[in-house]
Scaffold this motif. Structure first.
Motif, mmCIF file in Angstrom:
data_model
loop_
_atom_site.group_PDB
_atom_site.id
_atom_site.type_symbol
_atom_site.label_atom_id
_atom_site.label_comp_id
_atom_site.label_asym_id
_atom_site.label_seq_id
_atom_site.Cartn_x
_atom_site.Cartn_y
_atom_site.Cartn_z
ATOM 1 N N ILE A 192 0.911 -1.218 0.036
ATOM 2 C CA ILE A 192 -0.053 0.030 0.113
ATOM 3 C C ILE A 192 0.735 1.201 -0.153
ATOM 4 O O ILE A 192 1.753 1.322 0.551
ATOM 5 C CB ILE A 192 -0.865 0.194 1.218
ATOM 6 C CG1 ILE A 192 -1.903 -1.202 1.309
ATOM 7 C CG2 ILE A 192 -1.731 1.328 1.339
ATOM 8 C CD1 ILE A 192 -2.742 -1.251 2.474
ATOM 9 N N ARG A 203 -4.976 10.427 -1.077
ATOM 10 C CA ARG A 203 -5.069 9.025 -2.039
ATOM 11 C C ARG A 203 -4.190 8.021 -1.719
ATOM 12 O O ARG A 203 -3.124 8.307 -0.846
ATOM 13 C CB ARG A 203 -4.865 9.464 -3.491
ATOM 14 C CG ARG A 203 -3.465 10.263 -3.872
ATOM 15 C CD ARG A 203 -3.431 10.892 -5.238
ATOM 16 N NE ARG A 203 -2.023 11.393 -5.219
ATOM 17 C CZ ARG A 203 -1.712 12.129 -6.411
ATOM 18 N NH1 ARG A 203 -2.692 12.355 -7.369
ATOM 19 N NH2 ARG A 203 -0.525 12.376 -6.716
ATOM 20 N N TYR A 204 -4.588 6.839 -2.172
ATOM 21 C CA TYR A 204 -3.524 5.651 -1.891
ATOM 22 C C TYR A 204 -3.547 4.748 -3.297
ATOM 23 O O TYR A 204 -4.643 4.712 -4.173
ATOM 24 C CB TYR A 204 -4.143 4.849 -0.805
ATOM 25 C CG TYR A 204 -5.451 4.188 -0.875
ATOM 26 C CD1 TYR A 204 -5.321 2.744 -1.079
ATOM 27 C CD2 TYR A 204 -6.666 4.862 -0.641
ATOM 28 C CE1 TYR A 204 -6.456 2.155 -1.381
ATOM 29 C CE2 TYR A 204 -7.916 4.299 -0.911
ATOM 30 C CZ TYR A 204 -7.830 2.943 -1.386
ATOM 31 O OH TYR A 204 -9.048 1.925 -1.293
ATOM 32 N N SER A 221 -2.645 0.609 -3.856
ATOM 33 C CA SER A 221 -2.527 -0.892 -3.228
ATOM 34 C C SER A 221 -2.731 -1.702 -4.554
ATOM 35 O O SER A 221 -3.282 -1.791 -5.270
ATOM 36 C CB SER A 221 -3.661 -1.076 -2.353
ATOM 37 O OG SER A 221 -4.976 -1.314 -2.764
ATOM 38 N N SER A 246 -8.976 8.616 -1.587
ATOM 39 C CA SER A 246 -9.515 7.983 -2.909
ATOM 40 C C SER A 246 -8.340 7.159 -3.482
ATOM 41 O O SER A 246 -7.140 7.273 -3.369
ATOM 42 C CB SER A 246 -9.452 9.292 -3.998
ATOM 43 O OG SER A 246 -8.410 9.925 -4.370
ATOM 44 N N LYS A 247 -8.779 6.028 -4.111
ATOM 45 C CA LYS A 247 -7.716 5.124 -4.698
ATOM 46 C C LYS A 247 -7.394 5.227 -5.857
ATOM 47 O O LYS A 247 -8.189 5.501 -6.975
ATOM 48 C CB LYS A 247 -8.430 3.641 -4.656
ATOM 49 C CG LYS A 247 -7.457 2.485 -4.870
ATOM 50 C CD LYS A 247 -8.203 1.135 -4.658
ATOM 51 C CE LYS A 247 -7.240 -0.090 -4.876
ATOM 52 N NZ LYS A 247 -7.884 -1.424 -4.721
#
Length: 261
Positions: free
Chosen positions: A96, A104-105, A107, A248-249
Motif C-alpha cells: 500500500i 489518495r492511496y 494498493s 481516494s484510490k
C-alpha cells in the motif's frame, strides 16, 4: 508540484525495487548456528532515505522505518520531523502506498502484482536488505549458510547461490557480518553494501548505512540509500496501517500516468 511528484516516484521506486519475475517456495527449517540473521522481534529506525538517477535527479527525505519480523514493514516518509507526507506498507498480502498530501492511496496484492507486472514481490529480500541479514531468494523463512556455496577470500567469506535464473552473492567478514550483497538475473542486477556497523543494546549488530544500486544490463537505473540515525529493537510500537475513509484510490493506470507526467 515537482517535489510532490518526486515523493510519489520515490515511494513507488522503494516499494517495487525488490519485485522480480520469480516465484517463492517454503524453506526447510534451519539450524540456528548456521543462520546469518539479525535477532529482533520488532525493528525501528529513524534517519534519511535518498533516491537518485543522477546528480540532477535526486531526492533525500527523512523517514521512520518499522518492522515486525516476517510480518509487516512500514516506511513513513517525513521531510519534516513528525510530519508524514507518505507511507509505504508491505506485508504478506501486498503493498500500500499512502499519499497524505493529496489524500489518495494505491494498493496491489501479490496476485495483482504478478498479473500486472509479471513479477512476484519478495518480502524476505526487502526485510533482509533493510536490517542487514542473509536471505535465500525464492524461499520463505530463515536462510542459513548451508543454502549457499562457501569460499574464502583472504579474511572474507563469499557465499553464492543460484535459484532458477537468479544468482545471489554475499561478502561477509570473519564475524559473519554482511559487507555487500548481489541479486542478479539476465536483465537486471541489484547490489547493496553496508557501512557503519552498530551494536544495539541487545548485542545485535545493525548496519547504519546501506547503499543500493539497480542496473538493467550495463545501464544504471538508480541508487537508493538508507542512513539510520537511531535504531531500536524489540520496543512496543504501533503497526496500524489503516487507510482513511476520505482517501481516494488510484488505479494502476492512473499511477503510471502520474509518474510519467
Amino acid at each position: 508540484m515537482r517535489n510532490k511528484k518526486y515523493i510519489l516516484v520515490f515511494m513507488v521506486a522503494v516499494a517495487f525495487l525488490f519485485s522480480t519475475c520469480k516465484s517463492s517456495k517454503k524453506a526447510e527449517s534451519s539450524h540456528p548456528s548456521e543462520q546469518v540473521k539479525v535477532e529482533f522481534k520488532t525493528f525501528s529506525a529513524k534517519g534519511d532515505i535518498s533516491l537518485s538517477r543522477n546528480e540532477a535527479q535526486s531526492i533525500k527525505v527523512g523517514a521512520n522505518l518499522r518492522i515486525r519480523r516476517d510480518s509487516i514493514i512500514i516506511i513513513s516518509i517525513q521531510p519534516l520531523s513528525g510530519v508524514e507526507v507518505g507511507r509505504i506498507t508491505c506485508d504478506r498480502e501486498g503493498i500500500i502506498l499512502l499519499d497524505r498530501i493529496n489524500k489518495r492511496y494505491f494498493s496491489l496484492n501479490f496476485t495483482e502484482i504478478k498479473e500486472k507486472m509479471n513479477a512476484e514481490f519478495s518480502y524476505e529480500a526487502l526485510q533482509g536488505i533493510l536490517v542487514g541479514e542473509v536471505f535465500a531468494f525464492g524461499e520463505e523463512g530463515k536462510a542459513n549458510i548451508t543454502d549457499f556455496s562457501r569460499s574464502e577470500i583472504g579474511n572474507m567469506i563469499m557465499l553464492q547461490r543460484s535459484f532458477d535464473k537468479i544468482t545471489q552473492e554475499y561478502i561477509l567478514n570473519d564475524s559473519l557480518e554482511i559487507q555487500s550483497g548481489i541479486l542478479q538475473e539476465e536483465s537486471y542486477r541489484i547490489r547493496w553494501s553496508y557501512t557503519q556497523p552498530h551494536k544495539s543494546d541487545i548485542g545485535t549488530t545493525i548496519p547504519l548505512k546501506t547503499e543500493l544500486t539497480l542496473h538493467a544490463g550495463a545501464h544504471l537505473l538508480g541508487k537508493l540509500g538508507f542512513d539510520y540515525k537511531r535504531v531500536e529493537l524489540n520496543k512496543e510500537m504501533n503497526f496500524s496501517s489503516n487507510i482513511p475513509a476520505n482517501y481516494s484510490k488510484l488505479s494502476y493506470s492512473e499511477l503510471l500516468k502520474l509518474i510519467a507526467n
